[in-house]
Design an enzyme around this catalytic site. Structure first.
Site, PDB file in Angstrom:
ATOM      1  N   ASN A 376       0.706  -1.240   0.080  1.00  0.00           N
ATOM      2  CA  ASN A 376      -0.029  -0.127   0.005  1.00  0.00           C
ATOM      3  C   ASN A 376       0.906   1.372  -0.012  1.00  0.00           C
ATOM      4  O   ASN A 376       1.642   1.363   0.787  1.00  0.00           O
ATOM      5  CB  ASN A 376      -0.925  -0.047   1.260  1.00  0.00           C
ATOM      6  CG  ASN A 376      -2.220  -0.801   1.050  1.00  0.00           C
ATOM      7  OD1 ASN A 376      -2.120  -1.805   0.118  1.00  0.00           O
ATOM      8  ND2 ASN A 376      -3.078  -0.749   1.911  1.00  0.00           N
ATOM      9  N   GLU A 377       0.441   2.403  -0.680  1.00  0.00           N
ATOM     10  CA  GLU A 377       1.397   3.548  -0.938  1.00  0.00           C
ATOM     11  C   GLU A 377       0.557   4.455  -0.116  1.00  0.00           C
ATOM     12  O   GLU A 377      -0.606   4.868  -0.567  1.00  0.00           O
ATOM     13  CB  GLU A 377       1.674   3.859  -2.251  1.00  0.00           C
ATOM     14  CG  GLU A 377       2.179   2.826  -3.462  1.00  0.00           C
ATOM     15  CD  GLU A 377       3.773   3.293  -3.090  1.00  0.00           C
ATOM     16  OE1 GLU A 377       4.083   4.166  -2.162  1.00  0.00           O
ATOM     17  OE2 GLU A 377       4.644   2.410  -3.400  1.00  0.00           O
ATOM     18  N   ILE A 378       0.578   4.829   0.923  1.00  0.00           N
ATOM     19  CA  ILE A 378      -0.067   5.393   2.096  1.00  0.00           C
ATOM     20  C   ILE A 378      -0.153   7.020   1.630  1.00  0.00           C
ATOM     21  O   ILE A 378       0.730   7.660   1.159  1.00  0.00           O
ATOM     22  CB  ILE A 378       0.577   5.337   3.439  1.00  0.00           C
ATOM     23  CG1 ILE A 378       0.721   3.901   3.820  1.00  0.00           C
ATOM     24  CG2 ILE A 378      -0.369   5.890   4.402  1.00  0.00           C
ATOM     25  CD1 ILE A 378      -0.573   2.965   3.614  1.00  0.00           C
TER      26      ILE A 378
END
Length: 577
Positions: A376-378
């Site tokens: 996940n790219e936060i």
């Protein structure tokens, strides 16, 4: 006398304040643990030592749920701490389906440390209070590493950096091949801890101040008529430390830990950022060694930033054949649920929607170990106004409206040894990529529940219908149905293709077993007999949301036990009379 009265008043005020913070005066907000044993502020970021201290507090407060261990040492000798969380009063923890979770593989991508810690905190504080969590920890184990790059995390936080540096691990490298290491890194000229921008007034500059927002520089187009002050942009703060006529060209060590994994690895001249060979960095080696020693790990998650993305592999088009239709269907089901749980996030494929990555972590987890894995790219700009992501320009409005100017350093004059009088200013390093404090707990919670959804759908086995049928000559026919009621099979397609993990074992004890077989079609009595060791039937896979039927022919025995032993699906037993 006045001093005495003032002292009494102060004591009463402190006493009243302390009473106001007592448990009976707090009304629980739904979805958040009430009166937790460990109180943590999730509106701020912690150094590597800070995360380690929080992990120890969680462990000390919940000794029946947490075991804390170092899985290795970083380049600079820091421990890489892991929390293994489960209900240790039920079953063998190492035989439960395992979920691996880490954050902060890239130094400036810091949110993963807090999200991982929040997950550990929530699991432990909610056990026995939230049935979903209590049941999850009875038959699941979570392996949580808040930061797998502790050296670089501290460098990003404690040293002068931009929002984007250092991305790397902290092994010293000579980035400009002049034979010197880190000799011309960033210089924090104004001493604010962030590397912002330098600009200089110039009659030939091709930038002007945006008349609508003087914080912003806009490029002059060929048809513009300019009457105001022109500027030229000089890049990030810095001076020429090594007298080679260049500034900021040799920042501290550049290798990318997410190019260091042993799946489709390519050397640096092909894949920028690769180090010497796969797992040549101690941090990635420590994780790989742990994972290989824990074949129970069936799901995994790594947290990066930013952009608001839920990513699956393959990292490169050359690896497209690794992901077959059956496994993509499982990825799709979990990823699309993630889009619901994480507003503003998009479920994407690395190579197709971003760029090619060779030697990436998520590809090694799936390709090399058969573990369903997401990255996940936060954080996404959608979070600012909850309507759309307006790109980088939106951050100017958000800084003004929501951060009240806290994210921007106003431009100030500085006498530069090379450029003369310049102005230094711009966005701070903790603005843009790192989630603002007031949004961080929501970000942590939403990403955590995505992890839980993923972990929930790891294999979950039970023994369903069992029938015992009498046969001539004192023999009996025992038939059992093994149920997997979750999305994931006990063996991913990649696992089956390369025989990464052993088959599942379904065994019968308590009688002399004369024959054992897998029932292919119960209606037409089609079976496949296993000639050797018939008491333990070897099953290649127990598919998700499906069943496997097995049968034994036995002699004698009135108290039989059926046991299912799966590396990724766990162990279940049932007595049969």
């Amino acid at each position: 006398m006045k001093k005495y009265i003032l002292t009494i008043a102060c004591v009463l005020m402190v006493s009243a304040f302390a009473k106001a913070q007592s448990a009976q005066d707090i009304f629980q907000a739904v979805g958040t643990p009430s009166n937790p044993k460990v109180k943590i502020s999730f509106n701020q970021y912690y150094t590597s030592e800070g995360l380690a201290a929080l992990g120890k507090k969680i462990t000390d407060a919940h000794p029946n749920l947490v075991k804390r261990m170092s899985i290795g040492k970083s380049t600079q000798g820091r421990d890489i701490w892991m929390l293994a969380i489960t209900d240790y009063s039920t079953g063998d923890a190492d035989r439960k389906p395992g979920f691996y979770l880490d954050g902060n593989i890239h130094s400036n991508e810091i949110q993963g440390g807090e999200i991982s810690t929040y997950t550990a905190w929530y699991l432990t504080e909610s056990f026995g209070k939230v049935p979903y969590i209590t049941e999850m920890l009875k038959d699941r184990v979570f392996y949580i590493v808040a930061t797998i790059n502790p050296d670089a995390r501290n460098n990003y936080m404690k040293e002068a950096n931009t929002r984007n540096t250092p991305r790397a691990g902290m092994i010293p490298l000579d980035d400009d091949s002049d034979g010197l290491f880190d000799e011309d890194g960033f210089d924090d000229l104004d001493g604010d801890g962030s590397i912002t921008q330098m600009r200089r007034k110039s009659t030939t500059g091709d930038f002007i101040l945006d008349p609508r927002d003087p914080r912003k520089m806009i490029r002059i187009s060929p048809d513009d008529v300019v009457t105001g002050q022109r500027y030229e942009m000089l890049g990030g703060e810095g001076i020429d430390n090594d007298n080679d006529g260049r500034i900021n060209e040799d920042i501290p060590g550049y290798y990318d830990p997410n190019r260091d994994w042993g799946w489709k690895w390519q050397p640096d001249y092909v894949q920028r950022g690769a180090y010497k060979y796969p797992f040549s960095a101690p941090e990635t080696r420590a994780v790989a060694d742990f994972v290989k020693k824990h074949p129970n790990i069936a799901g995994a998650q790594s947290f990066h930033n930013s952009g608001g993305m839920i990513l699956r592999g393959p990292g490169a088009e050359e690896d497209l054949a690794t992901y077959n239709r059956a496994d993509i269907a499982i990825y799709d089901a979990i990823g699309k649920k993630g889009e619901e749980l994480l507003p503003g996030y998009n479920y994407l494929t690395v190579y197709k929607d971003l760029y090619s990555v060779f030697g990436g972590e998520l590809d090694w987890f799936y390709g090399g170990r058969g573990i369903y894995t997401f990255t996940n790219e936060i954080f996404t700009g959608f979070a600012y106004y909850k309507n759309k992501d307006g790109g980088f320009d939106q951050i100017y409005a958000a800084d003004k409206d929501l951060l009240l100017g806290d994210g921007f350093t106003p431009y100030k004059e500085y006498n530069h040894p090379t450029y003369g009088l310049v102005e230094i200013g711009g966005f701070k390093k903790n603005t843009g990529r790192a989630t603002p404090g007031f949004m961080l707990e929501e970000e942590a919670h939403r990403n955590m529940v995505f992890v839980f959804y993923h972990a929930f759908h790891m294999p979950h086995l039970s023994i369903g219908d069992v029938s015992v049928k009498s046969l001539p000559n004192g023999l009996k026919e025992v038939t059992a149905t093994i149920v997997n009621d979750r999305l994931m099979p006990t063996h991913a397609s990649q696992d089956l293709k390369y025989n990464i993990e052993r088959p599942d074992y379904i065994s019968l004890s308590g009688a002399k077993v004369l024959a054992g077989m897998i029932v292919q079609d119960a209606d037409f009595n089609v079976t496949t007999e296993q000639k050797n060791t018939p008491e333990t039937i070897r099953v290649a896979n127990i598919p998700g949301n499906s069943t496997v039927m097995v049968r034994w022919i036995v002699k004698g025995g009135n108290n039989l036990t059926i046991k299912v032993d799966s590396a990724k699906g766990g162990v279940v037993e049932q007595r049969v009379k």
